[in-house]
Design a protein around this motif. Structure first.
Motif, PDB file in Angstrom:
ATOM      1  N   GLY A 164       1.975  -5.864   7.050  1.00  0.00           N
ATOM      2  CA  GLY A 164       1.066  -5.616   6.155  1.00  0.00           C
ATOM      3  C   GLY A 164      -0.223  -7.054   6.307  1.00  0.00           C
ATOM      4  O   GLY A 164       0.460  -8.043   6.597  1.00  0.00           O
ATOM      5  N   TYR A 165      -1.400  -6.604   6.383  1.00  0.00           N
ATOM      6  CA  TYR A 165      -2.428  -7.742   6.211  1.00  0.00           C
ATOM      7  C   TYR A 165      -2.974  -8.128   4.989  1.00  0.00           C
ATOM      8  O   TYR A 165      -2.543  -7.296   3.959  1.00  0.00           O
ATOM      9  CB  TYR A 165      -3.420  -7.463   7.226  1.00  0.00           C
ATOM     10  N   VAL A 206       0.642  -1.316  -0.016  1.00  0.00           N
ATOM     11  CA  VAL A 206       0.107  -0.067   0.011  1.00  0.00           C
ATOM     12  C   VAL A 206       0.910   1.182  -0.076  1.00  0.00           C
ATOM     13  O   VAL A 206       0.391   2.228  -0.220  1.00  0.00           O
ATOM     14  CB  VAL A 206      -1.023   0.114   1.332  1.00  0.00           C
ATOM     15  N   GLY A 207       2.127   0.990   0.313  1.00  0.00           N
ATOM     16  CA  GLY A 207       3.134   2.283   0.195  1.00  0.00           C
ATOM     17  C   GLY A 207       3.424   2.644   1.574  1.00  0.00           C
ATOM     18  O   GLY A 207       3.954   3.797   1.728  1.00  0.00           O
ATOM     19  N   LEU A 252      -3.676   4.129  15.624  1.00  0.00           N
ATOM     20  CA  LEU A 252      -3.206   3.079  14.492  1.00  0.00           C
ATOM     21  C   LEU A 252      -3.463   3.949  13.232  1.00  0.00           C
ATOM     22  O   LEU A 252      -4.751   4.218  13.111  1.00  0.00           O
ATOM     23  CB  LEU A 252      -3.871   1.907  14.797  1.00  0.00           C
ATOM     24  N   PHE A 253      -2.594   4.268  12.420  1.00  0.00           N
ATOM     25  CA  PHE A 253      -2.750   4.677  11.353  1.00  0.00           C
ATOM     26  C   PHE A 253      -3.166   3.558  10.249  1.00  0.00           C
ATOM     27  O   PHE A 253      -2.348   2.635   9.811  1.00  0.00           O
ATOM     28  CB  PHE A 253      -1.539   5.702  10.594  1.00  0.00           C
ATOM     29  N   VAL A 254      -4.359   3.650   9.447  1.00  0.00           N
ATOM     30  CA  VAL A 254      -4.622   2.371   8.816  1.00  0.00           C
ATOM     31  C   VAL A 254      -4.514   3.181   7.218  1.00  0.00           C
ATOM     32  O   VAL A 254      -5.165   4.200   6.818  1.00  0.00           O
ATOM     33  CB  VAL A 254      -5.874   1.715   8.896  1.00  0.00           C
ATOM     34  N   LEU A 255      -3.355   2.657   6.456  1.00  0.00           N
ATOM     35  CA  LEU A 255      -3.404   2.923   5.056  1.00  0.00           C
ATOM     36  C   LEU A 255      -4.117   2.336   3.980  1.00  0.00           C
ATOM     37  O   LEU A 255      -4.280   0.741   4.005  1.00  0.00           O
ATOM     38  CB  LEU A 255      -1.668   2.774   4.884  1.00  0.00           C
ATOM     39  N   LEU A 256      -4.644   3.157   3.115  1.00  0.00           N
ATOM     40  CA  LEU A 256      -5.521   2.580   2.219  1.00  0.00           C
ATOM     41  C   LEU A 256      -5.194   3.245   0.659  1.00  0.00           C
ATOM     42  O   LEU A 256      -4.604   4.078   0.786  1.00  0.00           O
ATOM     43  CB  LEU A 256      -7.016   2.798   2.335  1.00  0.00           C
ATOM     44  N   ASP A 257      -5.160   2.158  -0.293  1.00  0.00           N
ATOM     45  CA  ASP A 257      -4.498   2.753  -1.596  1.00  0.00           C
ATOM     46  C   ASP A 257      -5.779   3.722  -2.033  1.00  0.00           C
ATOM     47  O   ASP A 257      -6.992   3.050  -2.366  1.00  0.00           O
ATOM     48  CB  ASP A 257      -4.377   1.636  -2.460  1.00  0.00           C
ATOM     49  N   PHE A 286      -5.052   7.831   3.072  1.00  0.00           N
ATOM     50  CA  PHE A 286      -4.998   7.149   1.715  1.00  0.00           C
ATOM     51  C   PHE A 286      -3.982   7.556   1.027  1.00  0.00           C
ATOM     52  O   PHE A 286      -3.535   8.684   1.080  1.00  0.00           O
ATOM     53  CB  PHE A 286      -6.352   8.152   0.904  1.00  0.00           C
ATOM     54  N   THR A 287      -3.261   6.611   0.340  1.00  0.00           N
ATOM     55  CA  THR A 287      -1.800   6.692  -0.083  1.00  0.00           C
ATOM     56  C   THR A 287      -1.681   6.799  -1.544  1.00  0.00           C
ATOM     57  O   THR A 287      -2.749   6.707  -2.081  1.00  0.00           O
ATOM     58  CB  THR A 287      -0.848   5.383   0.355  1.00  0.00           C
TER      59      THR A 287
END
Length: 201
Positions: A79-80, A35-36, A110-115, A142-143
């Protein structure tokens, strides 16, 4: 505005009992494989080689602690949702993630990263719902914002936020970032700074 003047790798572990003995506030970063995440961490810290970036998904399999400004930890989590890994490896990574997010008393957020280019995936949604059900404080990043036009990015993020509103009455803070251009970096650091200040009070 928070300025990161020092960022150093401290330790890598798979159990929270092996975390650094010096207890400080922790801001953790997680997302689906590729996801970066590492690129964003490096961009935030202004150090291109701090977190190891890789085109191979599932590279991070441990909890990595980076000491920032000698006052808090940035935590890089595995990563999950990496489907190609053997079941045993997937289960092991899942256990590492769950133990950390549910049991680390020092984790502030917790920062959850999404594409940003894609609709919310099922494993993202399942992960976010699990956080909500367990009262784990999180924000959404959002990355890869540079991969879309400005209008395309705003439209896709709005669509994803609307989708998430089916599950939440109110969304946590949402950020749009690009590791390439640095977009969103200042907003993210400002938010971390405000959170740290509120802890002191």
């Amino acid at each position: 505005m928070l300025k990161i003047t020092q960022a150093e790798f401290i330790s890598s572990c798979t159990k929270i009992s092996d975390k650094p003995k010096r207890l400080l506030p922790e801001f953790a970063f997680i997302g689906r494989s590729n996801v970066g995440k590492s690129s964003l961490i490096n961009s935030l810290c202004g150090n291109k080689s701090l977190a190891h970036t890789s085109s191979t998904p599932g590279k991070t399999q441990c909890i990595n602690h980076f000491l920032i400004n000698d006052s808090w930890y940035l935590v890089d989590l595995p990563g999950y949702g990496f489907a190609k890994a053997p079941a045993k490896v997937r289960a092991s990574i899942e256990q590492v993630i769950n133990e950390y997010i549910h049991k680390s008393k020092e984790m502030v957020l917790l920062f959850v990263l999404l594409d940003s280019r894609h609709d919310i995936q099922k494993n993202d949604l399942d992960f976010l719902i699990n956080l909500g059900e367990n009262g784990i404080p999180f924000s959404i990043i959002f990355t890869k914002g540079d991969k879309l036009s400005k209008n395309g990015l705003e439209s896709q993020v709005a669509k994803n936020k609307k989708f998430l509103m089916n599950y939440w009455e109110e969304l946590p803070p949402v950020f749009m970032t690009s590791s390439l251009t640095g977009d969103g970096r200042d907003e993210l650091l400002k938010y971390i700074s405000l959170t740290l200040n509120s802890l002191k009070k």
